[in-house]
Design a protein around this motif. Structure first.
Motif, PDB file in Angstrom:
ATOM      1  N   ILE A  43      -9.834   8.719   1.625  1.00  0.00           N
ATOM      2  CA  ILE A  43      -9.034   7.508   1.831  1.00  0.00           C
ATOM      3  C   ILE A  43      -7.956   7.707   2.908  1.00  0.00           C
ATOM      4  O   ILE A  43      -7.894   6.976   3.894  1.00  0.00           O
ATOM      5  N   LEU A 258      -0.314   2.018 -12.734  1.00  0.00           N
ATOM      6  CA  LEU A 258      -0.724   0.883 -11.905  1.00  0.00           C
ATOM      7  C   LEU A 258       0.501   0.118 -11.394  1.00  0.00           C
ATOM      8  O   LEU A 258       0.588  -0.217 -10.204  1.00  0.00           O
ATOM      9  N   ALA A 259       1.442  -0.134 -12.282  1.00  0.00           N
ATOM     10  CA  ALA A 259       2.601  -0.924 -11.880  1.00  0.00           C
ATOM     11  C   ALA A 259       3.562  -0.131 -10.996  1.00  0.00           C
ATOM     12  O   ALA A 259       3.833  -0.500  -9.847  1.00  0.00           O
ATOM     13  N   GLY A 262       1.775   1.739  -8.044  1.00  0.00           N
ATOM     14  CA  GLY A 262       1.427   0.736  -7.031  1.00  0.00           C
ATOM     15  C   GLY A 262       2.649   0.418  -6.168  1.00  0.00           C
ATOM     16  O   GLY A 262       2.576   0.388  -4.929  1.00  0.00           O
ATOM     17  N   TRP A 263       3.783   0.232  -6.818  1.00  0.00           N
ATOM     18  CA  TRP A 263       5.013  -0.088  -6.081  1.00  0.00           C
ATOM     19  C   TRP A 263       5.424   1.061  -5.155  1.00  0.00           C
ATOM     20  O   TRP A 263       5.787   0.868  -4.008  1.00  0.00           O
ATOM     21  N   THR A 265       3.526   3.156  -3.811  1.00  0.00           N
ATOM     22  CA  THR A 265       2.600   3.218  -2.684  1.00  0.00           C
ATOM     23  C   THR A 265       3.023   2.201  -1.623  1.00  0.00           C
ATOM     24  O   THR A 265       3.044   2.492  -0.416  1.00  0.00           O
ATOM     25  N   VAL A 266       3.359   1.020  -2.127  1.00  0.00           N
ATOM     26  CA  VAL A 266       3.780  -0.024  -1.196  1.00  0.00           C
ATOM     27  C   VAL A 266       5.018   0.424  -0.403  1.00  0.00           C
ATOM     28  O   VAL A 266       5.086   0.264   0.819  1.00  0.00           O
ATOM     29  N   GLY A 268       5.786   3.391   0.232  1.00  0.00           N
ATOM     30  CA  GLY A 268       5.493   4.542   1.073  1.00  0.00           C
ATOM     31  C   GLY A 268       5.895   5.883   0.491  1.00  0.00           C
ATOM     32  O   GLY A 268       5.820   6.903   1.167  1.00  0.00           O
ATOM     33  N   LEU A 272      -1.957   5.854  -0.468  1.00  0.00           N
ATOM     34  CA  LEU A 272      -2.982   5.211  -1.288  1.00  0.00           C
ATOM     35  C   LEU A 272      -3.936   6.251  -1.891  1.00  0.00           C
ATOM     36  O   LEU A 272      -4.294   6.196  -3.060  1.00  0.00           O
ATOM     37  N   LEU A 275      -2.398   7.805  -4.801  1.00  0.00           N
ATOM     38  CA  LEU A 275      -2.393   6.926  -5.969  1.00  0.00           C
ATOM     39  C   LEU A 275      -3.746   7.004  -6.701  1.00  0.00           C
ATOM     40  O   LEU A 275      -3.808   7.154  -7.922  1.00  0.00           O
ATOM     41  N   VAL A 276      -4.822   6.929  -5.898  1.00  0.00           N
ATOM     42  CA  VAL A 276      -6.159   6.999  -6.494  1.00  0.00           C
ATOM     43  C   VAL A 276      -6.369   8.358  -7.157  1.00  0.00           C
ATOM     44  O   VAL A 276      -6.886   8.466  -8.271  1.00  0.00           O
ATOM     45  N   LEU A 279      -4.558   8.435 -10.399  1.00  0.00           N
ATOM     46  CA  LEU A 279      -5.270   7.693 -11.440  1.00  0.00           C
ATOM     47  C   LEU A 279      -6.443   8.499 -12.003  1.00  0.00           C
ATOM     48  O   LEU A 279      -6.692   8.537 -13.212  1.00  0.00           O
ATOM     49  N   GLN A 280      -7.148   9.163 -11.085  1.00  0.00           N
ATOM     50  CA  GLN A 280      -8.295   9.958 -11.541  1.00  0.00           C
ATOM     51  C   GLN A 280      -7.845  11.124 -12.405  1.00  0.00           C
ATOM     52  O   GLN A 280      -8.455  11.433 -13.430  1.00  0.00           O
TER      53      GLN A 280
END
Lengths: 579, 607
Positions: A43, A258-259, A262-263, A265-266, A268, A272, A275-276, A279-280
């Motif tokens: 990614i 996720l919440a 996610g923020w 990541t946005v 910086g 991304l 983040l993935v 999660l994994q």
């Protein structure tokens, strides 16, 4: 815990397998951790940063790690299975040896169904746990720890946010374990009860039918069957409540990532790809926790099973050989009972209450007396199937508790009232006490026991299979096989519990002749039911309520008033009337 | 010693009839099963929503991040969108929790009840099966039907069946989601699927066969153990312990080897499937990556694809293992139903006749019978026992004495001829009623695990304690029972040595007396009783025979002499009949038998 360590002690000899298993586990876990890293680079590095040429290489890396992991996985699984199978092999061997050596007192009370359930179902539960339970348990703990560290390296703040979920999941797992575990033990117990009721019903089928007690039996079964159902449903209710709770708490973690992730990541703080990756890894963090529920459950069943197995293994051998017990040469056959007191259970009446008896080598003693007077008990004490409570039993001057059991029993031939035949050939049944006996010896014993002609008349002769899965023999035939068995042993001492009168006249004559040969030149104790057998004896011992009340030859005893004369008169009166 | 056990690891082809019959046990609980399936679908839907929600989060984050990087600031609604996704995630989780509870609850309820019924029915059927069935089947095999086979079915009904519904549902959901996300990428991923499926089935079939072998060898282990336990007294008497242990070790080792063969296959299975799965993931990453580069696919879609792919093998493996579990359950069901389809012993008549309050007259009319086809053991036996009279049967082993008892109790039916009780053909009397009219004392005095009182009460289950004790007193068993550690409440076992053989016989007499039957059928087992107990037994017998019709296989001189009619049997025929004195005078078989059998006593009297 103690049970677990004891199981592990069985695993000690196979620690090299355990080591290979652990190595495979570590490498496999490392490879598991590699895949999310690859995804992250796909990614961030390939797609977002535009290094498109690397895409093919990273895809290839996914296949490569899986293959590498596979090799180690194979060795891990194989090594662990090897260890588990070996341990079970050993446990089963120990159980078998122990069951063979447990004393009669144990078998007086034990039910075959209950024992079998421990040796089969419980051992199987142990095996399953050892084979994949243990390694999974270690593996899951390892991967949990590694994942936790990796999560911190990606984003410590995000990790700190999801961390409180971990004790929540653990709590659910712990509660589940605490409540469900005793239930499984109960389920296993109920299963064993079902087996026991069934076993008795099948063995006692003739009595059940005779008394038209089928309804009673069905009701008895319904009760255990219902109890089993109820225990299962109770366990199910606990499982249904606590099991999904573990997933629920784990999902809370994912939600937070996720919440908040996610923020971040946005804004910086993380990429991304990270983040993935996070999660994994998070899924990998909770898998062990969830698996733990299942593993702990499996482990507790295994421990419950282990407890029952070890309880059996720890059942004390009541009759145990003393360390440095005496070796016995060929016995002369002198037997002495000195002030022997004995009872089958504490609190029960004395089966023998101060018995003194001295028997010379070669002498035949007839034991007479009412039912329960202690005749059969004497036969049980000489080969030391039970230990006396007071006094002692001596053979050739040695206390039977001081000599090697095998040396003693090998020189005692026993013909019991009821003959047990094993499901194998007649030849093997006769040679039971001397597996190395030649065919000639077996035939000679069979001839002396007056059973050869019958065996020879069978289509397969000595190779005919008898016992539960084979040909059924009549009582008289079985008894002569028992006599052949004893003859082949050529014992110095012979113990005979007479059961002659259930056979017809012809057979009886055959048995009489077989007996005569058997008694020749040995010390013998005969629990006699017929006067004709009594007359074969050199001396008659009359018992009443565990005491010797009369002793002497037939001619001596008929002259004095007493139990013996009463018995003889009774039989005589009957015979005279008949004439 | 070492019987070869019947392997229990058979597989059976799927047969619709068997399956339907099995499912029939679930039928009363179809509502529960339906609810369980419904809940399961809900669980799966909630579960498979996970990757989709992740996709939405990624799709939300990616442009927002790009906007921030471009210096445009965070697009409005980003945070709210993230919260919404998180909330949805928790919602699916809650749904999944509730649904899992419902699913477990309903399925266990249905499955456990069904299996309860099956087990109860099988057991009840065993109570009705003929002795021919038990003659044919070793006890261990019968046991295995009710335990092992039913357990195998239990596993299928309570677990596997639902698992398979779940697996299929999740596969369908995953495939649908993939197709919805991107058809091209989904098709590319599906190229690898058939290989994965083939590998899974290739291995599971082989692994299964290997485990069949494991089960065969374990059956041998158990058979050996069982017999070793039953025969342990003989083993210790003959000091065979070490030889037996050696043999057992051999059998145990065969099981070990079979296990290792299976484990080897199993250890290959997982990594192979894993590697193929990795190939599929690689295809998705490579092709999906290219699609992302060409702007034909979003980042979120790619991530979701990888996640869905990960969730693919679980259900795949479950389906493969279901296939094999199904085969095992079918084999077990075939065997269980085989037993259930055994016709019960001599069926009860369609129009049963009542027994008039029994006077107890017995007629045998030209009865022919054999245990095995072509081997007749009774060649036309006729006789009559008048009410209240004792008929003694004497003769050598194999003359057919026990067969008469077996026929009268209707343990077997005659080939031809007929047996009447009070003028009614016993085949026209309901069996229960027939056996209630009879008191049967068999040679082997079987005791059940339970108290002495319970064992006596077996004769009449509603008897009071006083009646039980009165019966024991009447047969002279009261004295020794009171001397037991806990008197009538003392627990005895199948094979315990607490009671001597003679005492067991007295307990059996008390049992029969308590029953107070019109007709007594007695297989005399005098053999095991010593002379002193003989007096007790004779008195008990006299008490038992009093006022009843009795058919006695006699071994006792006193019984024979007291009989109203003596039947002398030889080779399946009644060769002589009459009273003791008549027969002695006739100087035939009986006189000969009498002299042989009782000559000891006679000789004794003379000397």
């Amino acid at each position: 815990m103690k049970t677990l360590f004891r199981v592990l002690r069985y695993a000690r000899p196979y620690r090299s397998s355990l080591a290979i298993g652990l190595l495979g586990l570590v490498v496999g876990t490392a490879m598991d951790m590699a895949v999310p890293v690859i995804t992250r680079y796909v990614i961030d590095f390939v797609l977002l940063a535009g290094h498109h040429a690397w895409l093919g290489w990273l895809a290839a890396a996914i296949v490569a790690t899986a293959s590498f992991k596979g090799v180690f996985w194979f060795f891990q699984r194989y090594a662990m299975a090897f260890m588990a199978q070996k341990v079970i092999f050993d446990v089963r061997g120990d159980l078998y040896r122990h069951l063979q050596e447990l004393s009669f007192r144990f078998y007086d009370r034990a039910q075959t169904g209950q024992i079998m359930s421990r040796v089969s179902q419980d051992v199987e539960l142990l095996r399953r746990f050892l084979s994949f339970g243990v390694i999974q348990l270690l593996g899951q703990v390892l991967s949990f720890a590694v994942v936790l560290v990796l999560l911190f390296t990606i984003d410590p703040v995000l990790t700190a946010v999801v961390l409180p979920v971990v004790p929540l999941v653990a709590l659910a797992v712990w509660q589940f374990n605490r409540r469900v575990r005793p239930k499984y033990q109960e389920i296993q117990q109920k299963q064993a009860e079902i087996t026991a009721v069934l076993q008795e019903n099948v063995t006692g089928v003739r009595v059940v039918r005779s008394f038209a007690a089928e309804d009673h039996e069905v009701e008895k079964f319904r009760r255990v069957n219902w109890a089993y159902l109820e225990k299962n449903l109770e366990a199910m209710r606990l499982r249904a409540t606590w099991f999904p709770l573990m997933s629920l708490s784990a999902d809370l973690g994912t939600m937070l990532v996720l919440a908040i992730g996610g923020w971040r990541t946005v804004t910086g703080t993380i990429s991304l790809g990270m983040l993935v990756q996070f999660l994994q890894y998070l899924a990998m963090l909770f898998t062990p926790l969830r698996m733990l529920g299942w593993l702990v459950n499996m482990g507790s069943r295994a421990i419950a099973a282990g407890n029952r197995v070890f309880e059996l293994l720890d059942t004390r051998r009541e009759v145990a050989e003393r360390p440095g017990a005496l070796r016995l040469g060929r016995l002369q056959g002198a037997v002495r009972l000195e002030r022997v007191r004995f009872r089958y259970q504490p609190g029960a009446p004395w089966a023998l209450d101060g018995v003194d008896l001295a028997v010379e080598p070669g002498e035949t003693i007839a034991l007479l007396g009412a039912t329960g007077s202690g005749k059969s008990t004497i036969l049980q004490l000489i080969p030391r199937f039970y230990d006396v409570d007071e006094g002692c039993v001596r053979v050739d001057g040695h206390d039977v508790r001081d000599v090697r059991l095998a040396d003693l029993r090998r020189q005692i031939g026993i013909v019991p009232q009821e003959t047990f035949l094993f499901s194998t050939t007649i030849a093997e049944n006769i040679a039971y006490g001397r597996p190395g006996a030649s065919r000639e010896e077996i035939v000679r014993a069979a001839k002396a026991a007056q059973i050869h002609d019958f065996i020879a008349s069978l289509p397969k002769g000595y190779e005919t299979v008898v016992g539960e899965r084979g040909l059924g023999l009549s009582g008289g035939q079985k008894q002569r096989i028992a006599i052949a068995r004893a003859l082949l042993l050529d014992p110095a001492i012979l113990l005979l519990d007479e059961a002659t009168s259930s056979v017809d006249t012809e057979t009886e004559a055959l048995i009489r002749e077989a007996l005569r040969r058997l008694l020749l030149g040995r010390t013998a104790f005969v629990v006699a039911h017929r006067l004709s057998t009594v007359r074969l004896a050199d001396r008659i011992v009359v018992l009443d309520e565990g005491r010797i009340v009369q002793e002497g030859t037939h001619d001596e005893l008929v002259r004095v008033p007493g139990l013996y004369r009463d018995i003889v008169r009774l039989q005589l009166a009957e015979a005279r009337e008949a004439v | 010693m070492h019987p070869r056990g019947q392997g229990s690891g058979e597989r059976a082809p799927f047969r619709l009839a068997t399956f339907r019959r099995l499912i029939g046990y679930l039928a009363p609980y179809r509502r529960d099963f339906a609810l369980a399936s419904l809940s399961l679908l809900l669980v799966q839907a909630a579960l498979q929503a996970g990757p989709y929600l992740v996709k939405r989060a990624v799709d939300l984050v990616t442009p927002a991040r790009a906007a921030v990087q471009a210096g445009a600031g965070v697009p409005p609604g980003t945070l709210a969108g993230l919260f919404e996704i998180a909330a949805l995630y928790v919602l699916t989780s809650l749904v999944s929790w509730g649904a899992t509870y419902a699913q477990t609850y309903f399925m266990s309820w249905a499955g456990q009840n069904a299996i309860y019924e099956l087990r109860a029915e099988l057991y009840a059927h065993l109570q009705r099966l003929s002795f021919r069935f038990f003659d044919r089947q070793p006890a261990g095999v019968v046991m295995s039907r009710v335990t092992n086979d039913v357990n195998t079915i239990e596993e299928m009904l309570t677990q596997s069946l639902l698992t398979i519904v779940g697996s299929v549902a999740s596969l369908v959901l995953i495939v649908t989601m993939m197709l919805l996300l991107n058809v091209r990428l989904a098709l590319a991923a599906f190229v690898v699927m058939p290989i994965l499926g083939a590998a899974v089935f290739f291995f599971s079939v082989r692994v299964r066969r290997a485990y069949d072998e494991v089960r065969n060898t374990i059956a041998n282990v158990y058979a050996n153990l069982q017999e070793s336990i039953s025969g342990v007294r003989v083993t210790q008497s003959f000091t065979r312990e070490s030889v037996n242990l050696d043999r057992f070790t051999g059998i145990n080792d065969e099981n070990f080897q079979a296990n290792m063969r299976a484990e080897r296959l199993n250890a290959l299975f997982m990594p192979t499937v894993d590697a193929i799965g990795a190939l599929a993931t690689a295809v998705i990453v490579w092709y999906g990556g290219r699609l992302v580069i060409g702007h034909d696919l979003g980042y979120g879609d790619l991530v979701a694809f990888v996640m869905y792919m990960d969730r693919f093998y679980g259900p795949m493996r479950q389906m493969a293992s279901f296939y094999t579990q199904m085969q095992a359950a079918m084999a077990a069901a075939d065997k269980v139903f085989g037993v259930m389809d055994e016709a019960p012993e001599g069926r009860d008549p369609v129009r049963p006749r009542r027994l008039s309050a029994g006077r107890g007259r017995i007629d045998f009319e030209d009865v022919r019978f054999g245990y095995r086809e072509g081997e007749e053991v009774l060649h036309g036996v006729s006789f009559t026992a008048e009410p209240g009279r004792t008929v003694a049967i004497v003769g050598p082993t194999g003359a057919g004495k026990s067969s008469l008892v077996n026929l009268l109790a209707r343990f077997y039916d005659p080939w031809s001829g007929c047996i009447r009780l009070d003028g009614v053909d016993i085949r026209e009397i309901p069996q229960r009623e027939l056996r209630r009219a009879l008191g049967i004392v068999l040679q082997d005095n079987f005791l059940f695990s339970g108290t002495v009182a319970e064992n006596i009460r077996y004769g009449r289950l509603d008897a009071t304690d006083e009646e039980v004790e009165a019966a024991a007193r009447a047969v002279g068993a009261d004295a020794f029972i009171r001397r037991l550690p806990e008197g009538y409440a003392t627990v005895v076992h199948e094979r315990g040595s607490l009671l001597s053989t003679g005492q067991r016989q007295l307990v059996a007499f008390a049992r029969a007396l308590l029953r107070d039957p019109a007709v007594l059928v007695l297989d005399e087992a005098t053999s095991n009783v010593d002379a002193a107990t003989e007096v007790l037994i004779q008195r008990a017998l006299a008490r038992l025979l009093e006022g009843r019709t009795a058919l006695v296989i006699a071994h006792r001189l006193s019984t024979v002499r007291g009989a109203d009619l003596i039947l002398v049997m030889d080779g399946g025929r009644v060769v002589e009949r009459g009273r003791h004195e008549e027969l002695l005078l006739a100087g035939g078989h009986y006189a000969e038998l009498y002299r042989a059998q009782f000559k000891d006593a006679v000789a004794k009297a003379g000397g």
